[in-house]
Motif scaffolding. Structure first.
Motif, PDB file in Angstrom:
ATOM      1  N   GLN A  10       0.831  -1.206   0.000  1.00 16.03           N
ATOM      2  CA  GLN A  10       0.000   0.000   0.000  1.00 16.03           C
ATOM      3  C   GLN A  10       0.867   1.259   0.000  1.00 16.03           C
ATOM      4  O   GLN A  10       0.616   2.207  -0.746  1.00 16.03           O
ATOM      5  CB  GLN A  10      -0.921   0.030   1.230  1.00 16.03           C
ATOM      6  CG  GLN A  10      -2.108  -0.904   1.160  1.00 16.03           C
ATOM      7  CD  GLN A  10      -1.761  -2.295   1.654  1.00 16.03           C
ATOM      8  OE1 GLN A  10      -0.603  -2.574   1.996  1.00 16.03           O
ATOM      9  NE2 GLN A  10      -2.740  -3.178   1.666  1.00 16.03           N
ATOM     10  N   PHE A  13       2.426   1.761  -3.318  1.00 20.08           N
ATOM     11  CA  PHE A  13       1.443   2.296  -4.265  1.00 20.08           C
ATOM     12  C   PHE A  13       1.275   3.802  -4.053  1.00 20.08           C
ATOM     13  O   PHE A  13       1.308   4.596  -5.004  1.00 20.08           O
ATOM     14  CB  PHE A  13       0.106   1.573  -4.069  1.00 20.08           C
ATOM     15  CG  PHE A  13      -0.999   2.130  -4.904  1.00 20.08           C
ATOM     16  CD1 PHE A  13      -1.043   1.887  -6.267  1.00 20.08           C
ATOM     17  CD2 PHE A  13      -1.993   2.912  -4.327  1.00 20.08           C
ATOM     18  CE1 PHE A  13      -2.067   2.398  -7.038  1.00 20.08           C
ATOM     19  CE2 PHE A  13      -3.013   3.434  -5.099  1.00 20.08           C
ATOM     20  CZ  PHE A  13      -3.048   3.168  -6.452  1.00 20.08           C
ATOM     21  N   THR A  17       2.285   6.664  -6.703  1.00 18.47           N
ATOM     22  CA  THR A  17       1.230   7.552  -7.195  1.00 18.47           C
ATOM     23  C   THR A  17       1.615   9.006  -6.983  1.00 18.47           C
ATOM     24  O   THR A  17       1.462   9.845  -7.879  1.00 18.47           O
ATOM     25  CB  THR A  17      -0.097   7.238  -6.489  1.00 18.47           C
ATOM     26  OG1 THR A  17      -0.348   5.848  -6.605  1.00 18.47           O
ATOM     27  CG2 THR A  17      -1.230   8.022  -7.100  1.00 18.47           C
ATOM     28  N   GLN A 128       6.233   0.147 -13.361  1.00 19.72           N
ATOM     29  CA  GLN A 128       5.089   1.032 -13.156  1.00 19.72           C
ATOM     30  C   GLN A 128       4.360   1.307 -14.463  1.00 19.72           C
ATOM     31  O   GLN A 128       4.978   1.615 -15.483  1.00 19.72           O
ATOM     32  CB  GLN A 128       5.563   2.363 -12.563  1.00 19.72           C
ATOM     33  CG  GLN A 128       6.038   2.260 -11.143  1.00 19.72           C
ATOM     34  CD  GLN A 128       4.930   1.839 -10.201  1.00 19.72           C
ATOM     35  OE1 GLN A 128       3.815   2.351 -10.288  1.00 19.72           O
ATOM     36  NE2 GLN A 128       5.218   0.878  -9.325  1.00 19.72           N
TER      37      GLN A 128
END
Lengths: 378, 185
Positions: A10, A13, A17, A128
């Motif tokens: 998490q 991520f 992002t 990615q």
């Protein structure tokens, strides 16, 4: 990269992002600034003028050949424009509705950036995917956000509390809502063909079956691809026209109409608040160009040299981003080019084109595409 | 007069011919401009302007070939100057004589207010001594009004020399020859 691996999935991520947002937003703002310069320079060239060629920086301007060339190109103007926007007096007239007046520029700016979030601007870099949010409802999200864009303008028109901005706001509400319908309907055929709303999936489909605007290009020859050509062309044309209306570009710049409404919805704005409307408008243009590239022109793919497959190396990943940018810039060029081609529509002509031409055409196109898909096999 | 309005054909009503026509016009202008075919505005401070002969710029005083002040302080230019931009101070009875032989006098001070001057050229036209000329300078600037009043020294420096007939010198030579005439024979 040991510390990256120690993070939970998490957290990884979230990290990537954030990184992607930073890497998209920074260049996007720069591109917006240079799109303004391109607009000024190309406009000047089209109108037989010279265009911006004044600003020179102390050290770089002294380099022989390159320094004067960049000055002649107006390369430093965006920099100076930005500084000017910030140091100008931020004047709030006494008669405005203050809260809305302050809110409107932000509301005009934010949706333009939010649209960029779902657009795949490249295949992969390392592990990615080159898209900030790979939503499975991609295009629905886009249309949802794009329709928010009108609120900034309407609110600005209302907040200014004077005649010209108010008229501009009213016009934009009617115009943008009308053309949003045509825009939404024009992409339905694309989804009939692709069968998915995710923008990455749309690009993948185009890599295998040809660009949506002209399926014979990269798709190989078959009866279905041949019959889908007019559908794709029509679909793209309607989307293209609607994109002009959505971004308030000439010949659809009725909300602004500097010759009759002074400045339309941003008449009362100055300094960076006006700058935010300006950035919003150009970011919207980029979003529109990116949407057209993704939906109709194969996104980051090219049907030669195996460039339609996801990247297996960093260089190829960068090349894919380059291809996407090149397509986007081509659309930006057309945006600017068209500006000096057509005079502004009259209000009734605008409504006539939207409701009586484009929407019926888009509906007919949906039926036509559905019929082609039902009657032919790939 | 009644203008006949032709019905548009269905093809014309598609907007497409007009679109293509418009794109062609703008593209032509664009490419003509970047290839340098279009004549664009002169970039003035970088590209100096050519001033043609006969141009009426700022009026300056000139010197003759020998570097002497040509003005004899007759004040004709001061009298004719429509906006009264010229102000001349004559030397007076006990003033400094002219800086060349035989000429009677020269101005003690000669001022042209360039803010008042209308560059009409009457001073040049009226001058019996060919001492004042409208030169090619057209962009006169200063930081204060006082700077725009050019004095005699400045006017002479800017005016440079102007050749031509040196009538007082010739008169002097003639007179000298008159004196020596009979002896020659």
């Amino acid at each position: 990269m040991a510390w990256l691996d120690s993070l939970t999935p998490q957290a990884q991520f979230a990290f990537f992002t954030m990184l992607k947002i930073a890497c998209v937003l920074g260049p996007l703002l720069t591109l917006v600034a240079y799109a303004v310069l391109a607009e000024r320079k190309v406009s000047a060239l089209i109108q037989d003028r010279v265009g911006p060629n004044r600003v020179s920086l102390p050290l770089i301007g002294g380099i022989p050949v390159i320094g004067p060339f960049l000055t002649k190109l107006g390369f430093w103007h965006p920099l100076v424009d930005g500084v000017k926007s910030f140091i100008k007096e931020d004047f709030t007239p006494a008669h405005v509705r203050k809260i809305y007046f302050w809110l409107a520029p932000a509301i005009a700016l934010v949706p333009a950036f939010l649209v960029i979030a779902v657009i795949p601007f490249g295949s992969t870099l390392g592990s990615q995917k080159m898209v900030i949010a790979d939503l499975n409802v991609g295009i629905l999200y886009t249309f949802g956000i794009v329709s928010l864009g009108v609120y900034g303008i309407v609110l600005a028109g209302y907040a200014a509390n004077s005649k010209f901005p108010f008229l501009g706001g009213i016009r934009s509400s009617a115009q943008m809502i009308s053309y949003e319908l045509a825009m939404g309907m024009s992409v339905v055929p694309v989804f009939l063909v692709v069968g998915d709303l995710n923008l990455s999936k749309i690009i993948e489909h185009q890599a295998h079956n040809g660009w949506n605007v002209f399926p014979l290009f990269g798709g190989g020859f078959s009866l279905q691809t041949l019959l889908l050509v007019p559908c794709g062309m029509l679909s793209f044309t309607i989307f293209f026209v609607a994109a002009f209306a959505e971004t308030n570009r000439l010949p659809f710049d009725l909300p602004e109409s500097e010759s009759e409404l002074v400045g339309g919805y941003h008449t009362e704005y100055s300094s960076m608040k006006f700058g935010m409307f300006f950035i919003g408008e150009y970011a919207n243009m980029f979003a529109g160009a990116a949407m057209m590239t993704t939906l109709f022109f194969g996104g980051w793919t090219l049907p030669f040299f195996g460039l339609d497959q996801a990247a297996d190396s960093v260089w190829k990943g960068l090349l894919h981003i380059g291809i996407f940018m090149a397509k986007m810039f081509a659309f930006m060029g057309i945006f600017i080019w068209v500006r000096w081609m057509l005079p502004r529509f009259r209000y009734d002509q605008l409504m006539d084109l939207g409701w009586r031409r484009l929407i019926p055409l888009a509906l007919a196109n949906i039926i036509l595409t559905a019929a082609v898909l039902a009657l032919t096999d790939r | 007069m009644i203008v006949k309005r032709n019905e548009l054909t269905w093809f014309e009503r598609l907007y497409l011919p007009a679109l293509v026509g418009g794109l062609k016009v703008t593209a032509r202008h664009f490419f003509n401009n970047i290839t340098g075919k279009t004549k664009v505005t002169q970039q003035y401070p970088e590209e100096p302007t050519k001033v043609l002969p006969g141009y009426r710029g700022a009026p300056y005083l000139v010197r003759d070939q020998d570097g002497a002040t040509k003005c004899v302080s007759c004040q004709l230019c001061e009298f004719i100057c429509p906006p009264k931009a010229i102000r001349m101070t004559p030397p007076g009875a006990a003033g400094q004589p002219a800086d060349r032989p035989n000429a009677e006098k020269m101005p003690k001070e000669f001022e042209i207010n360039m803010l008042r001057c209308i560059f009409c050229g009457l001073c040049q036209e009226v001058c019996p001594e060919e001492a004042i000329f409208l030169k090619s300078d057209f962009s006169l600037t200063g930081l204060a009004r006082g700077e725009m009043v050019y004095n005699k020294e400045k006017l002479l420096a800017l005016g440079g020399t102007h050749g031509g007939v040196q009538k007082w010198k010739h008169k002097l030579e003639e007179a000298k020859e008159q004196e020596t005439f009979p002896v020659k024979v």
